[in-house]
Scaffold this motif. Sequence first.
Motif, PDB file in Angstrom:
ATOM      1  N   SER A  21       0.812  -1.218   0.000  1.00 17.40           N
ATOM      2  CA  SER A  21       0.000   0.000   0.000  1.00 17.40           C
ATOM      3  C   SER A  21       0.848   1.272   0.000  1.00 17.40           C
ATOM      4  CB  SER A  21      -0.897  -0.002   1.241  1.00 17.40           C
ATOM      5  OG  SER A  21      -0.093  -0.032   2.398  1.00 17.40           O
ATOM      6  N   SER A  22       0.204   2.394  -0.275  1.00 20.54           N
ATOM      7  CA  SER A  22       0.901   3.689  -0.281  1.00 20.54           C
ATOM      8  C   SER A  22       1.545   3.970   1.069  1.00 20.54           C
ATOM      9  CB  SER A  22      -0.083   4.819  -0.587  1.00 20.54           C
ATOM     10  OG  SER A  22      -0.787   4.536  -1.757  1.00 20.54           O
ATOM     11  N   MET A  23       0.801   3.720   2.157  1.00 22.60           N
ATOM     12  CA  MET A  23       1.377   4.026   3.482  1.00 22.60           C
ATOM     13  C   MET A  23       2.609   3.171   3.758  1.00 22.60           C
ATOM     14  SD  MET A  23      -1.844   4.652   5.999  1.00 22.60           S
ATOM     15  CE  MET A  23      -3.372   5.046   5.189  1.00 22.60           C
ATOM     16  N   ALA A  24       2.558   1.902   3.360  1.00 21.70           N
ATOM     17  CA  ALA A  24       3.708   1.006   3.579  1.00 21.70           C
ATOM     18  C   ALA A  24       4.929   1.565   2.849  1.00 21.70           C
ATOM     19  CB  ALA A  24       3.378  -0.402   3.089  1.00 21.70           C
ATOM     20  N   ARG A  25       4.723   2.072   1.641  1.00 17.59           N
ATOM     21  CA  ARG A  25       5.846   2.581   0.844  1.00 17.59           C
ATOM     22  C   ARG A  25       6.453   3.844   1.431  1.00 17.59           C
ATOM     23  NH1 ARG A  25       2.466   1.368  -3.553  1.00 17.59           N
ATOM     24  NH2 ARG A  25       1.946   3.566  -3.763  1.00 17.59           N
ATOM     25  N   GLU A  26       5.651   4.625   2.130  1.00 17.36           N
ATOM     26  CA  GLU A  26       6.134   5.929   2.589  1.00 17.36           C
ATOM     27  C   GLU A  26       6.642   5.923   4.031  1.00 17.36           C
ATOM     28  OE1 GLU A  26       3.576   9.170   1.308  1.00 17.36           O
ATOM     29  OE2 GLU A  26       3.071   8.067  -0.520  1.00 17.36           O
ATOM     30  N   ALA A  27       6.719   4.736   4.639  1.00 17.65           N
ATOM     31  CA  ALA A  27       7.104   4.650   6.055  1.00 17.65           C
ATOM     32  C   ALA A  27       8.620   4.644   6.243  1.00 17.65           C
ATOM     33  CB  ALA A  27       6.525   3.369   6.643  1.00 17.65           C
ATOM     34  N   ASP A  28       9.085   5.234   7.347  1.00 18.97           N
ATOM     35  CA  ASP A  28      10.475   5.045   7.774  1.00 18.97           C
ATOM     36  C   ASP A  28      10.592   3.738   8.551  1.00 18.97           C
ATOM     37  OD1 ASP A  28      11.358   7.623   6.864  1.00 18.97           O
ATOM     38  OD2 ASP A  28      10.329   8.498   8.600  1.00 18.97           O
ATOM     39  N   LEU A  29       9.531   3.397   9.263  1.00 19.12           N
ATOM     40  CA  LEU A  29       9.491   2.133  10.015  1.00 19.12           C
ATOM     41  C   LEU A  29       8.188   1.431   9.663  1.00 19.12           C
ATOM     42  CD1 LEU A  29      10.350   0.115  12.192  1.00 19.12           C
ATOM     43  CD2 LEU A  29       9.429   1.664  13.924  1.00 19.12           C
ATOM     44  N   LEU A  30       8.309   0.341   8.913  1.00 15.98           N
ATOM     45  CA  LEU A  30       7.130  -0.396   8.465  1.00 15.98           C
ATOM     46  C   LEU A  30       6.874  -1.560   9.416  1.00 15.98           C
ATOM     47  CD1 LEU A  30       4.928  -1.121   6.413  1.00 15.98           C
ATOM     48  CD2 LEU A  30       6.684  -2.290   5.053  1.00 15.98           C
ATOM     49  N   LEU A  31       5.699  -1.553  10.029  1.00 17.20           N
ATOM     50  CA  LEU A  31       5.325  -2.598  10.990  1.00 17.20           C
ATOM     51  C   LEU A  31       4.111  -3.342  10.440  1.00 17.20           C
ATOM     52  CD1 LEU A  31       5.636  -0.274  14.122  1.00 17.20           C
ATOM     53  CD2 LEU A  31       7.273  -2.043  13.434  1.00 17.20           C
ATOM     54  N   PRO A  32       4.339  -4.386   9.661  1.00 13.29           N
ATOM     55  CA  PRO A  32       3.198  -5.051   9.029  1.00 13.29           C
ATOM     56  C   PRO A  32       2.385  -5.903  10.005  1.00 13.29           C
ATOM     57  CG  PRO A  32       5.306  -5.882   8.157  1.00 13.29           C
ATOM     58  CD  PRO A  32       5.625  -4.996   9.311  1.00 13.29           C
ATOM     59  N   THR A  33       1.075  -5.942   9.788  1.00 13.75           N
ATOM     60  CA  THR A  33       0.226  -6.943  10.435  1.00 13.75           C
ATOM     61  C   THR A  33       0.088  -8.082   9.419  1.00 13.75           C
ATOM     62  OG1 THR A  33      -1.681  -5.683   9.612  1.00 13.75           O
ATOM     63  CG2 THR A  33      -1.104  -5.394  11.915  1.00 13.75           C
ATOM     64  N   HIS A  34       0.009  -9.303   9.907  1.00 18.70           N
ATOM     65  CA  HIS A  34      -0.114 -10.432   8.982  1.00 18.70           C
ATOM     66  C   HIS A  34      -1.487 -11.065   9.138  1.00 18.70           C
ATOM     67  CE1 HIS A  34       4.068  -9.859   8.043  1.00 18.70           C
ATOM     68  NE2 HIS A  34       4.380  -9.927   9.327  1.00 18.70           N
ATOM     69  N   ALA A  35      -2.516 -10.231   8.977  1.00 15.22           N
ATOM     70  CA  ALA A  35      -3.894 -10.721   9.128  1.00 15.22           C
ATOM     71  C   ALA A  35      -4.377 -11.426   7.867  1.00 15.22           C
ATOM     72  CB  ALA A  35      -4.824  -9.561   9.469  1.00 15.22           C
ATOM     73  N   GLY A  36      -3.658 -11.246   6.754  1.00 15.51           N
ATOM     74  CA  GLY A  36      -4.162 -11.755   5.475  1.00 15.51           C
ATOM     75  C   GLY A  36      -5.267 -10.845   4.987  1.00 15.51           C
ATOM     76  N   PRO A  37      -5.744 -11.057   3.739  1.00 21.79           N
ATOM     77  CA  PRO A  37      -6.766 -10.159   3.189  1.00 21.79           C
ATOM     78  C   PRO A  37      -8.013 -10.130   4.071  1.00 21.79           C
ATOM     79  CG  PRO A  37      -5.979 -11.705   1.509  1.00 21.79           C
ATOM     80  CD  PRO A  37      -5.363 -12.121   2.807  1.00 21.79           C
ATOM     81  N   GLU A  38      -8.490  -8.935   4.361  1.00 22.98           N
ATOM     82  CA  GLU A  38      -9.731  -8.792   5.138  1.00 22.98           C
ATOM     83  C   GLU A  38     -10.831  -8.393   4.164  1.00 22.98           C
ATOM     84  OE1 GLU A  38     -10.363  -7.098   9.563  1.00 22.98           O
ATOM     85  OE2 GLU A  38     -10.319  -5.530   8.038  1.00 22.98           O
ATOM     86  N   ILE A  39     -11.835  -9.252   4.041  1.00 20.64           N
ATOM     87  CA  ILE A  39     -12.885  -9.033   3.029  1.00 20.64           C
ATOM     88  C   ILE A  39     -14.104  -8.347   3.648  1.00 20.64           C
ATOM     89  CG2 ILE A  39     -14.331 -10.162   1.272  1.00 20.64           C
ATOM     90  CD1 ILE A  39     -11.380 -10.715   0.770  1.00 20.64           C
ATOM     91  N   GLY A  40     -14.524  -8.804   4.824  1.00 21.85           N
ATOM     92  CA  GLY A  40     -15.680  -8.192   5.495  1.00 21.85           C
ATOM     93  C   GLY A  40     -15.418  -6.698   5.658  1.00 21.85           C
ATOM     94  N   VAL A  41     -16.439  -5.892   5.404  1.00 17.36           N
ATOM     95  CA  VAL A  41     -16.240  -4.440   5.502  1.00 17.36           C
ATOM     96  C   VAL A  41     -15.936  -4.041   6.949  1.00 17.36           C
ATOM     97  CG1 VAL A  41     -17.453  -2.227   5.351  1.00 17.36           C
ATOM     98  CG2 VAL A  41     -17.469  -3.794   3.410  1.00 17.36           C
ATOM     99  N   ALA A  42     -16.592  -4.679   7.903  1.00 19.79           N
ATOM    100  CA  ALA A  42     -16.322  -4.372   9.312  1.00 19.79           C
ATOM    101  C   ALA A  42     -15.003  -5.041   9.703  1.00 19.79           C
ATOM    102  CB  ALA A  42     -17.460  -4.897  10.184  1.00 19.79           C
ATOM    103  N   SER A  43     -14.077  -4.241  10.172  1.00 20.20           N
ATOM    104  CA  SER A  43     -12.742  -4.745  10.468  1.00 20.20           C
ATOM    105  C   SER A  43     -12.735  -5.550  11.769  1.00 20.20           C
ATOM    106  CB  SER A  43     -11.798  -3.548  10.587  1.00 20.20           C
ATOM    107  OG  SER A  43     -10.481  -3.998  10.759  1.00 20.20           O
ATOM    108  N   THR A  44     -12.126  -6.718  11.734  1.00 20.85           N
ATOM    109  CA  THR A  44     -12.056  -7.566  12.931  1.00 20.85           C
ATOM    110  C   THR A  44     -10.627  -8.072  13.146  1.00 20.85           C
ATOM    111  OG1 THR A  44     -12.772  -9.462  11.598  1.00 20.85           O
ATOM    112  CG2 THR A  44     -14.473  -8.314  12.878  1.00 20.85           C
ATOM    113  N   LYS A  45     -10.195  -8.965  12.254  1.00 21.62           N
ATOM    114  CA  LYS A  45      -8.878  -9.577  12.475  1.00 21.62           C
ATOM    115  C   LYS A  45      -7.751  -8.566  12.262  1.00 21.62           C
ATOM    116  CE  LYS A  45      -8.396 -11.491   7.790  1.00 21.62           C
ATOM    117  NZ  LYS A  45      -7.886 -12.626   6.991  1.00 21.62           N
TER     118      LYS A  45
END
Length: 364
Positions: free
Chosen positions: A133-157
Amino acid sequence: EKGNYRHFMQKEIFEQPTVVAQTLRSYIRPLEQQVALPQMDFDLSSISRVTIVACGTSFYAGMVAKYWFETFARVPVDLDFASEFRYRDPVLEDGGLALFISQSGETADTLAALRHAKSEGQKIAVVVNVPTSSMAREADLLLPTHAGPEIGVASTKAFSCQLAVLAALAAHLAVVKGKMTRDEERDIVEHLTETPAALNAALAHDKDIEAMAHLIAPARDVLYLGRGPDYPLALEGALKLKEISYIHAEGYASGEMKHGPIALIDEAVPVIVLAPSGPLFEKTVSNMQEVRARGGKIVLISDAEGLAEAGEGCMATIEMPKVHPLIAPLVYAVPVQLLAYHVACAKGTDVDQPRNLAKSVTVE
Ligand code: F6R
């Protein structure tokens, strides 16, 4: 694919033990019992202030993190909605870290806020689920979450994985700031490692929650109460319920009840109380008495100890495992997600595609 689940949201709620474990694996060195972060080209120990910026559910993860950063690392934290931050001309001093939290990494307000903070000389850390994503590219410190693709519109995992990363970041900041000893760090790592099992224990109450959803489904308004790091969970619970069941809901800090919202209480307004047993529990019990004295119906979400003490007289109770206060916000996310989910199912709304909402908000 949904597999055996009825909805993506349900599948994603149940994936949480797995994806949180997956996420924690890249932030914990199990042999050393240490928290570890990716490489960065600046000195984290010199950070004098953290400014956390996000929207929606990601904002509530940031709100939990504010408690953690301040408690563990003793670093002052500012917290803002991206839509406010970008237009209020915030004071950003040298030596500050600006931390952006986003599932998609494309939310327009958060991205604009990131660019503003960068132009003001802040170091940029990003907790994001989409690595391209754009934010990942522009970070000095990238801290990824490994939730996998989230499809449901309401965020959970994505939310629980954000919390896992933020807990690790708070602990690491505390270590480099000299506010956490080796033993304390080991202890924190141990509790973080217990999170997936605790999430499973919380998920085991799915059927109880489904069975009580019909008590909430007819309500027009619902209140959620929480204290300390569980207060943001009250806000998140209210947001989830609004989003997918279209029931009006509000989250409040338990102690704020008597300063206004208590006027709303009557038999028709269920009050969901999130209260792990612990030093603040007694305070919440008095808030529950205030509600009960006005005819309010309470759903108490607590551990066995809390339920033994205050469960009597509640309309319903939901038992959570007894966990360290650090991981309570992760564990208590599960019942609020499941409650919103089952209430929405009882009402027959479109859980995965709620009206008026989009998964990624790329317009202002
Ligand atoms: C709530 C929800 C939204 C998002 C918000 C931020 O269930 O999904 O409130 O959390 O739009 O989105 P991200 O995290 O992609 O920046």
